[in-house]
Design a protein around this motif. Sequence first.
Motif, PDB file in Angstrom:
ATOM      1  N   GLY A  21       0.580  -1.231   0.124  1.00 13.75           N
ATOM      2  CA  GLY A  21       0.084   0.026   0.478  1.00 13.75           C
ATOM      3  C   GLY A  21       0.442   1.786  -0.188  1.00 13.75           C
ATOM      4  O   GLY A  21      -0.078   2.353  -0.105  1.00 13.75           O
ATOM      5  N   SER A  22       2.231   1.180   0.067  1.00 10.44           N
ATOM      6  CA  SER A  22       3.022   2.465   0.420  1.00 10.44           C
ATOM      7  C   SER A  22       2.753   2.907  -1.118  1.00 10.44           C
ATOM      8  O   SER A  22       3.196   4.279  -1.180  1.00 10.44           O
ATOM      9  CB  SER A  22       4.273   1.642   0.844  1.00 10.44           C
ATOM     10  OG  SER A  22       4.989   0.831  -0.090  1.00 10.44           O
ATOM     11  N   GLY A  23       3.046   2.511  -2.169  1.00 10.75           N
ATOM     12  CA  GLY A  23       3.081   3.010  -3.359  1.00 10.75           C
ATOM     13  C   GLY A  23       1.707   3.775  -3.752  1.00 10.75           C
ATOM     14  O   GLY A  23       1.502   4.977  -4.452  1.00 10.75           O
ATOM     15  N   GLU A  73      -0.778  -4.675 -16.274  1.00 10.91           N
ATOM     16  CA  GLU A  73      -2.068  -5.606 -17.396  1.00 10.91           C
ATOM     17  C   GLU A  73      -3.223  -5.390 -16.511  1.00 10.91           C
ATOM     18  O   GLU A  73      -3.847  -4.345 -17.480  1.00 10.91           O
ATOM     19  CB  GLU A  73      -1.764  -7.197 -17.237  1.00 10.91           C
ATOM     20  CG  GLU A  73      -0.618  -7.222 -18.423  1.00 10.91           C
ATOM     21  CD  GLU A  73      -0.332  -9.166 -18.625  1.00 10.91           C
ATOM     22  OE1 GLU A  73      -0.972  -9.754 -17.906  1.00 10.91           O
ATOM     23  OE2 GLU A  73       0.633  -9.644 -19.297  1.00 10.91           O
ATOM     24  N   ASP A  74      -3.747  -5.389 -14.881  1.00  8.97           N
ATOM     25  CA  ASP A  74      -4.318  -5.146 -15.217  1.00  8.97           C
ATOM     26  C   ASP A  74      -4.970  -3.642 -14.873  1.00  8.97           C
ATOM     27  O   ASP A  74      -6.120  -3.378 -15.311  1.00  8.97           O
ATOM     28  CB  ASP A  74      -4.355  -5.967 -13.482  1.00  8.97           C
ATOM     29  CG  ASP A  74      -5.039  -7.481 -12.717  1.00  8.97           C
ATOM     30  OD1 ASP A  74      -4.788  -8.175 -14.180  1.00  8.97           O
ATOM     31  OD2 ASP A  74      -4.586  -7.658 -12.150  1.00  8.97           O
ATOM     32  N   LEU A  75      -4.162  -2.948 -14.855  1.00 10.27           N
ATOM     33  CA  LEU A  75      -4.200  -1.289 -14.447  1.00 10.27           C
ATOM     34  C   LEU A  75      -4.147  -0.714 -15.942  1.00 10.27           C
ATOM     35  O   LEU A  75      -4.976   0.453 -15.859  1.00 10.27           O
ATOM     36  CB  LEU A  75      -2.828  -0.941 -13.581  1.00 10.27           C
ATOM     37  CG  LEU A  75      -3.034  -1.678 -11.913  1.00 10.27           C
ATOM     38  CD1 LEU A  75      -2.394  -0.399 -11.639  1.00 10.27           C
ATOM     39  CD2 LEU A  75      -4.827  -1.305 -11.500  1.00 10.27           C
ATOM     40  N   GLY A  76      -3.650  -1.704 -17.116  1.00 16.57           N
ATOM     41  CA  GLY A  76      -3.427  -1.153 -18.051  1.00 16.57           C
ATOM     42  C   GLY A  76      -2.508   0.098 -18.264  1.00 16.57           C
ATOM     43  O   GLY A  76      -2.473   0.638 -19.343  1.00 16.57           O
ATOM     44  N   VAL A  77      -1.217   0.323 -17.410  1.00 15.32           N
ATOM     45  CA  VAL A  77      -0.514   1.323 -17.093  1.00 15.32           C
ATOM     46  C   VAL A  77       0.881   0.400 -17.302  1.00 15.32           C
ATOM     47  O   VAL A  77       0.914  -0.072 -16.142  1.00 15.32           O
ATOM     48  CB  VAL A  77      -0.590   2.058 -16.632  1.00 15.32           C
ATOM     49  CG1 VAL A  77       0.477   3.453 -15.876  1.00 15.32           C
ATOM     50  CG2 VAL A  77      -1.928   2.925 -16.862  1.00 15.32           C
ATOM     51  N   HIS A  78       1.459   0.390 -17.721  1.00 11.06           N
ATOM     52  CA  HIS A  78       3.082  -0.039 -17.807  1.00 11.06           C
ATOM     53  C   HIS A  78       3.707   0.926 -16.624  1.00 11.06           C
ATOM     54  O   HIS A  78       3.783   1.782 -16.925  1.00 11.06           O
ATOM     55  CB  HIS A  78       4.203  -0.311 -19.168  1.00 11.06           C
ATOM     56  CG  HIS A  78       5.086  -0.784 -19.020  1.00 11.06           C
ATOM     57  ND1 HIS A  78       5.522  -1.645 -18.678  1.00 11.06           N
ATOM     58  CD2 HIS A  78       6.679   0.232 -18.527  1.00 11.06           C
ATOM     59  CE1 HIS A  78       7.067  -1.423 -18.945  1.00 11.06           C
ATOM     60  NE2 HIS A  78       7.646  -0.736 -18.392  1.00 11.06           N
ATOM     61  N   ASP A  79       4.628  -0.018 -15.523  1.00 16.27           N
ATOM     62  CA  ASP A  79       4.973   0.835 -14.610  1.00 16.27           C
ATOM     63  C   ASP A  79       4.442   1.959 -13.994  1.00 16.27           C
ATOM     64  O   ASP A  79       4.507   2.998 -14.166  1.00 16.27           O
ATOM     65  CB  ASP A  79       6.217   0.945 -15.450  1.00 16.27           C
ATOM     66  CG  ASP A  79       6.946   0.886 -14.068  1.00 16.27           C
ATOM     67  OD1 ASP A  79       6.750   1.236 -12.234  1.00 16.27           O
ATOM     68  OD2 ASP A  79       8.482   1.536 -14.277  1.00 16.27           O
ATOM     69  N   HIS A  80       3.022   1.758 -12.945  1.00 15.07           N
ATOM     70  CA  HIS A  80       2.011   2.934 -12.697  1.00 15.07           C
ATOM     71  C   HIS A  80       2.686   2.969 -11.912  1.00 15.07           C
ATOM     72  O   HIS A  80       3.532   2.503 -11.040  1.00 15.07           O
ATOM     73  CB  HIS A  80       1.070   2.126 -12.505  1.00 15.07           C
ATOM     74  CG  HIS A  80      -0.079   3.091 -11.402  1.00 15.07           C
ATOM     75  ND1 HIS A  80       0.091   3.633 -10.185  1.00 15.07           N
ATOM     76  CD2 HIS A  80      -1.299   3.685 -11.669  1.00 15.07           C
ATOM     77  CE1 HIS A  80      -0.748   3.963 -10.048  1.00 15.07           C
ATOM     78  NE2 HIS A  80      -1.870   4.413 -11.179  1.00 15.07           N
ATOM     79  N   SER A  81       3.253   4.580 -11.183  1.00 17.79           N
ATOM     80  CA  SER A  81       4.008   4.832 -10.212  1.00 17.79           C
ATOM     81  C   SER A  81       3.852   4.235  -9.458  1.00 17.79           C
ATOM     82  O   SER A  81       4.846   4.570  -7.967  1.00 17.79           O
ATOM     83  CB  SER A  81       3.387   6.598  -9.897  1.00 17.79           C
ATOM     84  OG  SER A  81       2.047   7.006  -9.965  1.00 17.79           O
ATOM     85  N   GLY A  82       1.963   4.000  -8.894  1.00 16.91           N
ATOM     86  CA  GLY A  82       2.687   3.077  -7.393  1.00 16.91           C
ATOM     87  C   GLY A  82       3.118   2.073  -7.892  1.00 16.91           C
ATOM     88  O   GLY A  82       3.037   1.253  -5.874  1.00 16.91           O
TER      89      GLY A  82
END
Length: 158
Positions: A21-23, A73-82
């Motif tokens: 959860g820290s991200g 993949e689940d979020l549809g964002v490569h390397d989400h900042s979180g």
Amino acid sequence: MNRAPSSVWRNPVHFLAFGLGSGAAPWAPGTAGTAAAVIPYLLWIQFLSPLWFIALLGLTFVVGVWLCERTSEDLGVHDHSGIVWDEFVGYWLTMFLAPQGWEWALVGFVLFRFFDVLKPWPVKWADRRVAGGFGIMVDDVLAGIYAWLGMQILMRLW
């Protein structure tokens, strides 16, 4: 401002990828993730033998590739900042063979954040060119190697 998806709190894979959860921190999630990685390091990782420490690094890297890939993949964002599991592993790599204690943990924190933000070659190259969960993990491992080298030099000078 970083906006974490609500799945971080419902999906255990996302929760781990977001560094317990820290991200989900609204600012500087990479720094928050690294700070969160200091806690298990100080509580038990620093006391591991070198062999167990290497085993932990290998396991957390392999699991991290899967966690980061799946969450990305689940979020549809490569390397989400979180996604900060990679910061956990990069920081722990920095601390391999470091002296025990909070002072050295702090030095490692500063060194790792420095190289993770600066992204010297090949860190920046890997960050931009290597895809998937492996790509998310490898740039922080490379930053961790730079920080580990810096830590080893500082240890010898101290």
